[in-house]
Design a protein around this motif. Structure first.
Motif, PDB file in Angstrom:
ATOM      1  N   ILE A 123       0.775  -1.267  -0.024  1.00 25.38           N
ATOM      2  CA  ILE A 123      -0.097  -0.002   0.095  1.00 25.38           C
ATOM      3  C   ILE A 123       0.852   1.346  -0.029  1.00 25.38           C
ATOM      4  CG2 ILE A 123      -1.737   1.220   1.525  1.00 25.38           C
ATOM      5  CD1 ILE A 123      -2.842  -1.384   2.291  1.00 25.38           C
ATOM      6  N   GLY A 124       1.971   1.034   0.574  1.00 28.92           N
ATOM      7  CA  GLY A 124       3.156   2.276   0.633  1.00 28.92           C
ATOM      8  C   GLY A 124       2.877   3.075   2.168  1.00 28.92           C
ATOM      9  N   VAL A 125       4.158   3.330   2.410  1.00 34.73           N
ATOM     10  CA  VAL A 125       4.228   3.965   4.042  1.00 34.73           C
ATOM     11  C   VAL A 125       3.467   5.290   3.770  1.00 34.73           C
ATOM     12  CG1 VAL A 125       6.035   4.980   5.435  1.00 34.73           C
ATOM     13  CG2 VAL A 125       6.290   2.814   4.353  1.00 34.73           C
ATOM     14  N   LYS A 126       3.752   6.012   2.809  1.00 33.64           N
ATOM     15  CA  LYS A 126       3.085   7.399   2.845  1.00 33.64           C
ATOM     16  C   LYS A 126       1.613   7.342   2.824  1.00 33.64           C
ATOM     17  CE  LYS A 126       6.755   9.994   0.413  1.00 33.64           C
ATOM     18  NZ  LYS A 126       7.108  10.713  -0.766  1.00 33.64           N
ATOM     19  N   ARG A 127       1.025   6.313   2.114  1.00 28.43           N
ATOM     20  CA  ARG A 127      -0.502   6.431   2.172  1.00 28.43           C
ATOM     21  C   ARG A 127      -0.839   5.781   3.459  1.00 28.43           C
ATOM     22  NH1 ARG A 127      -5.365   5.960  -0.010  1.00 28.43           N
ATOM     23  NH2 ARG A 127      -6.710   4.065   0.031  1.00 28.43           N
ATOM     24  N   LEU A 128      -0.222   4.778   4.155  1.00 28.88           N
ATOM     25  CA  LEU A 128      -0.344   4.442   5.516  1.00 28.88           C
ATOM     26  C   LEU A 128      -0.418   5.490   6.586  1.00 28.88           C
ATOM     27  CD1 LEU A 128       0.770   0.721   5.233  1.00 28.88           C
ATOM     28  CD2 LEU A 128      -1.549   1.356   5.450  1.00 28.88           C
ATOM     29  N   LEU A 129       0.582   6.557   6.339  1.00 30.53           N
ATOM     30  CA  LEU A 129       0.664   7.740   7.386  1.00 30.53           C
ATOM     31  C   LEU A 129      -0.418   8.462   7.379  1.00 30.53           C
ATOM     32  CD1 LEU A 129       4.434   8.393   7.097  1.00 30.53           C
ATOM     33  CD2 LEU A 129       3.248   7.425   8.982  1.00 30.53           C
ATOM     34  N   ALA A 130      -1.178   8.571   5.898  1.00 32.54           N
ATOM     35  CA  ALA A 130      -2.226   9.622   5.835  1.00 32.54           C
ATOM     36  C   ALA A 130      -3.517   8.811   6.364  1.00 32.54           C
ATOM     37  CB  ALA A 130      -2.426  10.060   4.590  1.00 32.54           C
ATOM     38  N   ARG A 131      -3.477   7.454   6.048  1.00 34.12           N
ATOM     39  CA  ARG A 131      -4.763   6.683   6.284  1.00 34.12           C
ATOM     40  C   ARG A 131      -4.454   5.339   6.871  1.00 34.12           C
ATOM     41  NH1 ARG A 131     -10.207   7.246   4.664  1.00 34.12           N
ATOM     42  NH2 ARG A 131      -9.605   8.996   3.731  1.00 34.12           N
ATOM     43  N   PRO A 132      -4.106   5.213   8.112  1.00 34.84           N
ATOM     44  CA  PRO A 132      -3.552   4.105   8.719  1.00 34.84           C
ATOM     45  C   PRO A 132      -4.478   2.771   8.636  1.00 34.84           C
ATOM     46  CG  PRO A 132      -3.333   5.703  10.331  1.00 34.84           C
ATOM     47  CD  PRO A 132      -4.256   6.276   9.239  1.00 34.84           C
ATOM     48  N   THR A 133      -5.656   3.204   8.030  1.00 35.56           N
ATOM     49  CA  THR A 133      -6.747   1.986   8.061  1.00 35.56           C
ATOM     50  C   THR A 133      -6.939   1.483   6.551  1.00 35.56           C
ATOM     51  OG1 THR A 133      -8.433   3.697   7.798  1.00 35.56           O
ATOM     52  CG2 THR A 133      -8.012   2.667  10.152  1.00 35.56           C
ATOM     53  N   ALA A 134      -6.052   2.188   5.565  1.00 35.83           N
ATOM     54  CA  ALA A 134      -6.126   1.641   4.271  1.00 35.83           C
ATOM     55  C   ALA A 134      -5.848   0.235   4.170  1.00 35.83           C
ATOM     56  CB  ALA A 134      -4.995   2.580   3.472  1.00 35.83           C
ATOM     57  N   THR A 135      -6.861  -0.219   3.026  1.00 36.18           N
ATOM     58  CA  THR A 135      -6.700  -1.773   2.679  1.00 36.18           C
ATOM     59  C   THR A 135      -6.265  -1.873   1.136  1.00 36.18           C
ATOM     60  OG1 THR A 135      -9.052  -1.782   2.305  1.00 36.18           O
ATOM     61  CG2 THR A 135      -8.334  -2.306   4.550  1.00 36.18           C
TER      62      THR A 135
END
Length: 139
Positions: A109-121
């Motif tokens: 998913i990518g670290v940057k995306r997970l930082l912005a949205r930690p619940t991203a699937t």
């Protein structure tokens, strides 16, 4: 027992792709998600307290204002209740070794995306494809 210092966002972003979702990164996100969960639970408790403290106000305009504030607070808590479920599911994905990986493609998913949205699937690309399909087919 030796406790490791949690990574900072800056340290996390500097890590190489080969270190993606290693133990330290997973611990960083577990900590962040646990903090979110605690805050959401605290907010729910505050709402309960606020609703219990309702005072009887004789003025209809004041009463309407209070009722509107309560309705707004309840809508906010409903959104937070849904977010809490996502946070808990993300913590479970960490436990299951699935966190950080797109459920559709299996790609990071990518670290940057997970930082912005930690619940991203979903990865950003998979999410964009899903949104385009929703616009086209009205799902």
């Amino acid at each position: 027992m030796v406790t490791k210092k949690l990574l900072t966002e800056e340290e996390l972003l500097k890590m190489s792709d080969s270190e993606y979702m290693n133990e330290r990164q997973l611990e960083f996100f577990r900590h962040r998600l646990s903090q979110m969960e605690a805050q959401l639970r605290h907010n729910a408790g505050q709402t309960t307290e606020n609703l219990r403290e309702t005072t009887v106000v004789p003025d209809p305009a004041d009463r309407a204002t209070i009722e509107e504030e309560h309705a707004l607070e309840l809508r906010t808590r409903d959104r937070e209740r849904k977010l809490l479920k996502k946070v808990q599911a993300a913590i479970k994905r960490i436990d299951d070794g699935e966190y950080g990986w797109c459920e559709e493609t299996g790609e990071p998913i990518g670290v940057k995306r997970l930082l912005a949205r930690p619940t991203a699937t979903l990865s950003l690309e998979a999410q964009q494809r899903r949104e385009i399909k929703q616009k086209i087919f009205g799902d």
